[in-house]
Design an enzyme around this catalytic site. Structure first.
Site, PDB file in Angstrom:
ATOM      1  N   ARG A  47     -21.460   6.001   1.197  1.00 41.84           N
ATOM      2  CA  ARG A  47     -22.538   5.573   2.090  1.00 41.84           C
ATOM      3  C   ARG A  47     -22.961   6.646   3.087  1.00 41.84           C
ATOM      4  NH1 ARG A  47     -19.353   0.101   3.073  1.00 41.84           N
ATOM      5  NH2 ARG A  47     -17.749   1.670   2.889  1.00 41.84           N
ATOM      6  N   LYS A 149      -4.328   1.405  -5.488  1.00 45.85           N
ATOM      7  CA  LYS A 149      -3.761   0.219  -4.881  1.00 45.85           C
ATOM      8  C   LYS A 149      -4.410  -0.017  -3.517  1.00 45.85           C
ATOM      9  CE  LYS A 149       0.051   0.485  -2.022  1.00 45.85           C
ATOM     10  NZ  LYS A 149       0.084   1.457  -0.950  1.00 45.85           N
ATOM     11  N   HIS A 179       1.114   5.932  -7.237  1.00 42.53           N
ATOM     12  CA  HIS A 179       1.353   7.377  -7.191  1.00 42.53           C
ATOM     13  C   HIS A 179       2.839   7.738  -7.294  1.00 42.53           C
ATOM     14  CE1 HIS A 179       2.138   6.880  -2.852  1.00 42.53           C
ATOM     15  NE2 HIS A 179       2.719   8.055  -2.894  1.00 42.53           N
ATOM     16  N   LYS A 183       5.328  11.136  -9.434  1.00 40.14           N
ATOM     17  CA  LYS A 183       6.314  12.058  -8.848  1.00 40.14           C
ATOM     18  C   LYS A 183       7.264  12.523  -9.954  1.00 40.14           C
ATOM     19  CE  LYS A 183       6.239   9.785  -4.314  1.00 40.14           C
ATOM     20  NZ  LYS A 183       5.871  10.716  -3.270  1.00 40.14           N
ATOM     21  N   GLU A 217      10.599   6.026   5.714  1.00 36.46           N
ATOM     22  CA  GLU A 217       9.550   6.926   6.203  1.00 36.46           C
ATOM     23  C   GLU A 217       9.722   7.163   7.694  1.00 36.46           C
ATOM     24  OE1 GLU A 217       5.506   6.460   4.293  1.00 36.46           O
ATOM     25  OE2 GLU A 217       6.164   4.401   4.507  1.00 36.46           O
ATOM     26  N   ASP A 236       2.572  -3.223   0.872  1.00 38.46           N
ATOM     27  CA  ASP A 236       2.298  -1.791   0.913  1.00 38.46           C
ATOM     28  C   ASP A 236       3.267  -0.998   0.023  1.00 38.46           C
ATOM     29  OD1 ASP A 236       0.882   0.469   1.965  1.00 38.46           O
ATOM     30  OD2 ASP A 236       2.637   0.912   3.205  1.00 38.46           O
ATOM     31  N   HIS A 241       5.485   0.407  -5.364  1.00 36.03           N
ATOM     32  CA  HIS A 241       6.384   1.567  -5.516  1.00 36.03           C
ATOM     33  C   HIS A 241       7.838   1.151  -5.753  1.00 36.03           C
ATOM     34  CE1 HIS A 241       2.832   3.428  -4.129  1.00 36.03           C
ATOM     35  NE2 HIS A 241       3.075   3.406  -2.834  1.00 36.03           N
ATOM     36  N   LYS A 341       9.083   1.874   8.007  1.00 37.42           N
ATOM     37  CA  LYS A 341       8.402   2.947   8.712  1.00 37.42           C
ATOM     38  C   LYS A 341       9.149   3.234  10.010  1.00 37.42           C
ATOM     39  CE  LYS A 341       3.820   2.496   6.752  1.00 37.42           C
ATOM     40  NZ  LYS A 341       3.806   3.706   5.909  1.00 37.42           N
TER      41      LYS A 341
END
Ligand code: BG6
Length: 491
Positions: A47, A149, A179, A183, A217, A236, A241, A341
């Site tokens: 856009r 995703k 993803h 790996k 993480e 998430d 994953h 996280k």
């Protein structure tokens, strides 16, 4: 098909102005092109008020900032830069797709790869318009679609999205990205298991005590609160994953290393997961949220103080779960998973804890008292594999201490593993779907996850435990495993 046999291809990136293009897609495409130049046209569709020149600037900057290999290959860069195009349009405006169609026709390409790098609510509209303009089934070459995703937010929405996708595309044209599968070290789980004869006989309930999968993480929610508030760790990381890591660890050997054979076996693992509903789901999961704390000596805010997060948010930023794969190989072997996280360090690993010897003849000195044999598949950042075993400590007494045998990816191969997106984009271009999720796999993963989500929704937590950012967490996290007589690995 060989890598350098990719014919004239247009890559259409919907949502090209987003972060993913700059951080992942352009750099990966550059690495692919640098090694195997092929007739490639890249069309950005979004856009924002950009044009071709601006997109070119963004492209050069992205490679400058994020290319994995330096020095840069100027010839490759220039050649890619010359073949960039931009269609400015909202995703719902049919005129934009007419322009896109004309552009594709004028570029004389045979193949077309559509990449959905937009917010997920735009997926159905884009797919519908692509279908309407008959862009999905070319008369020559191939057309494929890559979908990022999140693929739905529960079973019902994933099935609904799938229905829309299948109205326009055949399943063989659809590449659903996770993803983690790109790996190298994740792929190495299969190589390690199925190219070596010595581990597989031990890879079962007779010898394995339990499995721990950790995806930790350091990062917080960054500027993604809008998405993350609705997602939490479960949507998430867990549904995609983590379940992928689990399936690769637990699956049977496929009959061949091809897309359907591998995905058939992964699907069986997902189908074997002991369903979690109601009280069982509550007792088998543990959620928490990061509060303020310190990381690398720097003060960081708690989740509720992050921009865009509601002050009374109950979104989990940490999840632990106890899962069982109810099949002959794994009956009653717990798979413990944890992901969060703002933990003290970034680390992803799969740890296989083997059972204790049947009769202890020697004094085993290990602070935790765990059995000596543990195999750790280090997915990132220190890619490699470590086997721990007991060895006699020097001295007159028979004291056994843990020692390690290490395989370090960098040391062994002298190169860093390539980025996940390099492999995945190349696979889309050559049409190998082995590392992508099939429709039935996604549905199965959502079916399992939706059981947990439903249980959480039926009995909302009165208060969500908090852990200090930069620590391995609240007492509850430890207790969750202590109840089973286990402990989390100290990382
Ligand atoms: C993404 C999640 O899919 O994976 C992010 O949306 C997460 O929240 C990321 O940070 C982790 O990926 P990696 O490759 O850095 O481990």
């Amino acid at each position: 098909m060989g890598k350098n046999t990719i014919g004239p291809t247009a890559l259409v990136i919907f949502g090209v102005t987003g972060d993913l293009t700059v951080r992942k897609l352009f750099p990966a495409l550059y690495e692919i092109f640098r090694l195997n130049p092929f007739p490639l046209q890249v069309i950005g569709f979004a856009r924002r008020d950009w044009d071709e020149d601006f997109l070119r600037k963004v492209f050069y900057q992205s490679i400058e900032d994020h290319a994995r290999t330096k020095p840069l290959d100027q010839m490759a860069l220039e050649s890619m830069g010359e073949n960039l195009h931009y269609v400015r349009s909202s995703f719902s405006d049919i005129d934009g797709y007419h322009k896109l169609k004309e552009l594709i026709a004028s570029l004389k390409v045979k193949n077309c790869l559509f990449y959905l790098a937009t917010p997920p609510d735009a997926y159905p509209t884009i797919i519908e318009h692509v279908g309407q303009l008959e862009l999905a089934h070319p008369t020559e070459g191939w057309t494929r679609i890559v979908i990022e995703k999140p693929y739905g937010r529960d079973l019902a929405s994933a099935l609904e999205l799938d229905r829309k996708v299948h109205q326009v595309f055949e399943e063989s044209q659809v590449f659903r990205i996770d993803h983690y599968l790109g790996k190298e070290t994740v792929q190495n789980i299969l190589v390690f298991r199925f190219a070596n004869g010595i581990f597989e006989p031990l890879w079962n309930r007779r010898y394995v005590d339990h499995v721990q999968i950790t995806v930790a993480e350091e990062m917080g929610v960054e500027n993604r609160a809008g998405y993350y508030e609705q997602a939490g760790v479960i949507r998430d990381m867990f549904q995609n994953h983590i379940l992928q890591l689990l399936t690769l660890t637990a699956m049977e050997a496929p009959v061949a290393f091809n897309a359907d054979a591998v995905r058939d076996e992964k699907l069986k693992v997902l189908r074997s997961l002991r369903p979690l509903h109601g009280q069982q789901a509550l007792a088998s999961t543990y959620r928490a949220q990061y509060g303020p704390g310190k990381l690398d000596g720097v003060r960081v805010p708690g989740y509720k103080d992050e921009p865009g997060v509601s002050p009374d948010s109950t979104t989990e930023t940490y999840l632990a779960a106890r899962l069982f794969v109810d099949n002959w190989r794994w009956a009653n072997v717990p798979f413990y998973i944890r992901s969060g996280k703002r933990l003290p360090r970034q680390i992803t690993e799969v740890a296989i804890q083997f059972k204790q010897v049947p009769l202890s003849l020697f004094g085993w000195r290990n602070l935790a008292g765990d059995a000596p044999n543990m195999l750790v598949l280090n997915i990132q950042p220190d890619e490699g594999i470590t086997l721990t075993f007991g060895a006699k400590a020097p001295g007159p007494e028979s004291i056994i201490k843990p020692v390690k045998m290490d395989f370090d990816y960098m040391e062994a191969f002298g190169v860093e593993p390539p980025e996940a997106y390099e492999r995945l984009l190349l696979d889309c271009l050559i049409g190998d779907a082995t590392l992508f999720n099939r429709s039935d796999e996604v549905a199965e993963a959502w079916e399992f996850t939706t059981g947990i989500l439903q249980a959480w929704a039926d009995e909302p937590l009165q208060n969500l435990p908090e852990y200090e950012a930069g620590t391995w967490g609240s007492a509850g996290m430890e207790e969750f495993l202590q109840r089973d007589g286990c402990r989390w690995r100290r990382l």
